[in-house]
Design an enzyme around this catalytic site. Structure first.
Site, PDB file in Angstrom:
ATOM      1  N   SER A 123       0.832  -1.201   0.000  1.00 16.41           N
ATOM      2  CA  SER A 123       0.000   0.000   0.000  1.00 16.41           C
ATOM      3  C   SER A 123       0.874   1.261   0.000  1.00 16.41           C
ATOM      4  O   SER A 123       1.602   1.495  -0.960  1.00 16.41           O
ATOM      5  CB  SER A 123      -0.942  -0.041   1.209  1.00 16.41           C
ATOM      6  OG  SER A 123      -1.964   0.931   1.101  1.00 16.41           O
ATOM      7  N   HIS A 282      -7.396  -5.785  -0.162  1.00 21.88           N
ATOM      8  CA  HIS A 282      -6.217  -4.922  -0.151  1.00 21.88           C
ATOM      9  C   HIS A 282      -5.127  -5.439   0.783  1.00 21.88           C
ATOM     10  O   HIS A 282      -3.947  -5.238   0.536  1.00 21.88           O
ATOM     11  CB  HIS A 282      -6.646  -3.517   0.265  1.00 21.88           C
ATOM     12  CG  HIS A 282      -5.535  -2.513   0.278  1.00 21.88           C
ATOM     13  ND1 HIS A 282      -4.738  -2.260  -0.823  1.00 21.88           N
ATOM     14  CD2 HIS A 282      -5.073  -1.698   1.275  1.00 21.88           C
ATOM     15  CE1 HIS A 282      -3.852  -1.328  -0.521  1.00 21.88           C
ATOM     16  NE2 HIS A 282      -4.017  -0.974   0.745  1.00 21.88           N
TER      17      HIS A 282
END
Length: 308
Positions: A123, A282
Site C-alpha cells: 500500500s 487490499h
C-alpha cells in the site's frame, strides 16, 4: 501464468499535492533485522527491506519477513516509516520524504549499503518502494509492490473513516482506558474485526498517564497527508524508469491496482510481472499469507537470484 481480472475504474488525480514546505533532513528509521539460519553462508544474496502501509508498522510484517529470511536465505529488514511505529514524527509526510528516509537507512547499514537490496512494500509502502527505485534505478536488485500502483489515484474512503474514528477515540471525554471501549467506537466505522485490530495496534498507554490510551501515530499529521498518499511523485516514464525485476501482487477483490493502471506499470517498470491473489482484498499479506509469501519466494528464486 498471471491471472488478470476485470477491474472497476479508479479515480485519477490530475496533479501532485506533495508539499514543498517542511523540508527536512532524512529521519533515522526504527527497524528490525531478521536473519536466516545460515547467515554466514549467503552474504552475496541481496537483502530485502519490507515496508508497511498507512497506519501500519514493522510489527505487521514480522512473520512475513521471518519466513522470507528463512526461505530465501538472506537478511530481511522491516522498517517503521516516518510517523509510524517507533520512528520519529515529522510534519512532512509524502513519498519523496519517505523515500529519502529509506535511502538514508540503506546508506547507514553496512550490510545493505554495499549491496543492491530488494524493496518490498504494501500500500503506502509500495509507493515508497517504487519511488525509491525510480529515484536511483541502479541501486536496487528488484521491487515488489503489494497492492498499489504508480499512479495518482484517490484513496478509498475507508481511510478517511479510520481517521475520523481514531480522532473520536482521541478526543473522547473522559479519556478511554480500555481497548475494548476503543473497539466499540471503531466498530461504528469498520465492521471487519481484523482491520479494527490492525488499527488498534497503534493504541498505547500514555507515557504521562498509564491509565489513559493514546495513539502512537500523529493523527493530525496523517489526517492532513491523506491527499499526499493518493499521489505518485513520478509522472513521466521517459524521465524515470526502473528496468530491473518488478513483481506486482494484487488482491483479487481489491480496487487499488485496476486494469487501467497496468500500462503505467509497463511504462515505469518494463520487466514487471503480475500475480493476482483470488479472494483477497487490499490486505493481501494478512488475508492470503501463504499465497502472497509463495509468490514472493518463487519470483525471487526464479528472477532475482538468477539475475545475480
Amino acid at each position: 501464468m498471471p491471472i488478470i481480472l476485470p477491474r472497476s475504474p479508479i479515480l485519477r488525480r490530475a496533479f501532485s499535492t506533495s508539499p514543498r514546505c517542511f523540508q527536512s533532513s532524512p529521519l533515522d528509521l526504527a527497524y528490525t533485522r531478521h536473519d536466516p539460519p545460515d547467515t554466514d553462508q549467503n552474504n552475496s544474496r541481496p537483502p530485502m527491506i519490507v515496508m508497511h502501509g498507512l497506519f501500519g508498522s514493522q510489527r505487521n510484517n514480522r512473520t512475513f519477513s521471518k519466513v522470507l529470511a528463512k526461505e530465501l536465505s538472506r537478511p530481511v529488514y522491516t522498517v517503521d516509516l516516518r510517523n509510524h511505529g517507533a520512528s520519529p514524527h515529522n510534519p512532512r509526510h509524502d513519498y519523496t520524504s519517505m523515500s529519502s528516509d529509506v535511502e538514508h537507512f540503506i546508506k547507514n547499514q553496512a550490510q545493505i549499503s554495499t549491496s543492491k537490496p530488494v524493496l518490498i512494500g504494501h500500500s503506502m509502502g509500495a509507493k515508497v518502494a517504487m519511488t525509491c527505485v525510480l529515484r536511483s534505478p541502479s541501486s536496487y536488485s528488484g521491487v515488489v509492490s503489494l497492492d498499489n500502483a504508480p499512479v495518482d489515484a484517490a484513496l478509498k474512503s475507508d481511510f478517511g473513516n479510520y481517521v475520523r474514528a481514531m480522532q473520536e477515540i482521541e478526543s473522547h471525554d473522559p479519556p478511554l482506558t480500555r481497548q475494548s471501549d476503543a473497539d466499540k467506537i471503531l466498530e461504528k466505522y469498520e465492521s471487519n474485526l481484523g482491520i479494527r485490530q490492525f488499527l488498534l495496534t497503534n493504541l498505547m498507554k500514555s507515557p504521562k498517564d498509564k491509565k489513559k490510551l493514546v495513539w502512537r501515530v500523529p493523527l493530525n499529521i496523517l489526517a492532513k497527508s491523506l491527499d499526499h498518499m493518493a499521489d505518485f511523485p513520478f509522472k513521466d516514464p521517459d524521465q524515470a524508469r526502473f528496468k530491473g525485476p518488478t513483481l506486482v501482487i494484487r488482491g483479487g477483490e481489491s480496487r487499488y491496482v485496476a486494469d487501467e493502471t497496468l500500462p503505467a506499470f509497463g511504462s515505469f517498470f518494463p520487466r514487471f510481472e503480475l500475480v493476482d491473489i483470488p479472494g483477497a482484498g487490499h490486505w493481501v499479506v494478512s488475508e492470503a499469507f501463504e499465497e502472497t509469501t509463495r509468490a514472493v519466494v518463487d519470483w525471487t528464486r526464479r528472477v532475482i537470484d538468477q539475475d545475480g
